[in-house]
Design an enzyme around this catalytic site. Structure first.
Site, PDB file in Angstrom:
ATOM      1  N   GLU A  52      -3.043  -0.615  -3.123  1.00  0.00           N
ATOM      2  CA  GLU A  52      -3.472   0.603  -2.464  1.00  0.00           C
ATOM      3  C   GLU A  52      -2.979   0.295  -0.734  1.00  0.00           C
ATOM      4  OE1 GLU A  52      -5.444   3.090   0.199  1.00  0.00           O
ATOM      5  OE2 GLU A  52      -6.154   0.987   0.048  1.00  0.00           O
TER       6      GLU A  52
ATOM      7  N   ASP B  25      -6.409  -4.635  -5.018  1.00  0.00           N
ATOM      8  CA  ASP B  25      -5.831  -5.386  -4.180  1.00  0.00           C
ATOM      9  C   ASP B  25      -6.730  -5.732  -2.725  1.00  0.00           C
ATOM     10  OD1 ASP B  25      -5.571  -2.768  -3.512  1.00  0.00           O
ATOM     11  OD2 ASP B  25      -3.942  -3.152  -1.725  1.00  0.00           O
TER      12      ASP B  25
END
Length: 396
Positions: free
Chosen positions: A134, A76
């Site tokens: 995350e 991400d």
């Protein structure tokens, strides 16, 4: 290792594609599709949609019996407007790979593919975890663990690129290595009134301001000075009219702690102070307290194993292996390490010719792409040596 060297340019190309096309946590649909497509047609088991988002778990079953090792890379990006002027600058306005997750994914894709091609030589199983989200709690790691992805796994390893050292440097730290964190929101409800008549009101701002000051004594007077703790007030929402006594305010804060004991102390003290605030000022309080990521604990034995393995390798691309200091950031890799032993180590990536690099999460964060091959080879050595333990009984 020769295969990885020959595919260095591919790693760089993958990283640049991902850098151009970043996606925020829990919204990484296109990135996940790109990763899944990479494995299409390969002799491997692929599970998509793992956990609470777009997690992908790839299982490489070796032809010979042995242990099971897991490797993780996150994918991400962050809500940051990129300020770098590079040919592969982010195409998505206000979104940037400012933490190096593009690099993590790029190296692991190529490493996984090489392991797939060599699966007949593998003693055991390798699980590749491509993790979503995350950056935003509750994160993806906890849900992937809860989905059973680590069931039967003997050890897990991961890396993070950090510009604390040049490419070619690998860092490690044993024991507690990253801080845990928590979030809190406090709503203070009092009774408003006119600024000319404070005796007929109860001022929520005064109560909130007292809390802001008092809460700082937790770290200075309740936490062991040899441990790390931080309480940050990031938002104090008390805006109103200059001559009106506010009836309610909201405070939001961020908490960091180095270990479980410090976590418990800070949580206990904040709850105690909120109760005291109600008694002292005659207000009512609503506290939302949410632990996010736990402290990250690197297994000492496996951390020593990683350091020994990489030093012993004598690889021309791994120029230095050294201990890094304990760090204040948090990472949900900690959830994996609560489930199985493992270690999270670091790959130097300071851009060439830069003396004071921008750290992760900065809009000008950049890496030396030579770090990709260093990451792939470092994790490759660790996997090969770890699975050899099952075969030989040692890694010597």
């Amino acid at each position: 290792m020769k295969m990885l060297e020959e595919r260095e340019a591919e790693m760089i190309n993958i990283r640049r594609y991902l850098h151009e096309n970043p996606e925020l946590s829990f919204k990484e649909a296109k990135t996940a599709a790109y990763i899944a497509d990479f494995y299409r047609g390969k002799d491997v088991d692929v599970s998509t949609g793992v956990g609470n988002g777009y997690g992908i778990v790839v299982t490489i079953k070796g032809e010979k019996p042995g242990k099971t090792v897991a490797l993780r890379a996150d994918f991400d990006a962050l809500p940051i407007k990129e300020e770098l002027e590079i040919p592969f600058k982010s195409k998505n306005e206000g979104i940037m790979h400012a933490c190096g997750h593009d690099a993590h994914t790029a190296y692991l894709l190529v490493l996984a593919d090489c392991l797939i091609q060599l699966k007949e030589q593998i003693h055991g199983t390798v699980k590749i975890i491509h993790q979503h989200a995350e950056e935003v709690p509750p994160g993806g790691a906890k849900s992937i663990v809860e989905a059973g992805a680590l069931d039967g796994v003997d050890a897990i390893f991961g890396i993070h690129v950090l510009p604390m050292a040049p490419a070619g440097t690998v860092g490690y730290h044993s024991g507690y290595s990253f801080n845990g964190r928590a979030y809190f929101k406090l709503k203070v409800q009092a009774s408003g009134g006119h600024g000319s008549s404070p005796h007929k009101a109860n001022d929520a701002i005064v109560a909130g301001a007292y809390f802001v000051t008092a809460v700082q004594t937790i770290v200075s007077r309740r936490v062991n000075p040899l441990d790390a703790g931080v309480v940050t007030i990031g938002s104090f929402d008390g805006k109103g009219s200059f001559n009106v006594i506010k009836d309610s305010i909201e405070i939001e804060g961020d908490i960091r702690y180095s270990d479980d004991e410090t976590r418990d102390v800070i949580s206990k003290e904040i709850h105690r102070m909120v109760k005291g605030l109600e008694e002292l000022f005659g207000v009512s309080c609503k506290l939302t307290y949410e632990p996010d990521y736990p402290p990250l604990y690197n297994d000492p034995e496996l951390t020593a194993f990683v350091a020994k393995t990489l030093i012993k390798a004598g690889d021309k691309h791994i120029k230095e292996v050294k201990e890094f200091p304990k760090m204040a950031p948090s990472d949900d890799f900690a959830y994996y390490l609560e489930k199985v032993p493992g270690t999270y180590f670091y790959i130097g990536c300071t851009p060439k010719g830069v003396e004071e690099p921008y750290f992760n999460h900065h809009p000008k964060f950049d890496i030396d792409e030579a770090a990709l091959l260093v990451a792939a080879k470092s994790v490759g050595y660790v996997v090969c040596d770890y699975l050899n333990i099952e075969k030989d009984g040692s890694n010597d």
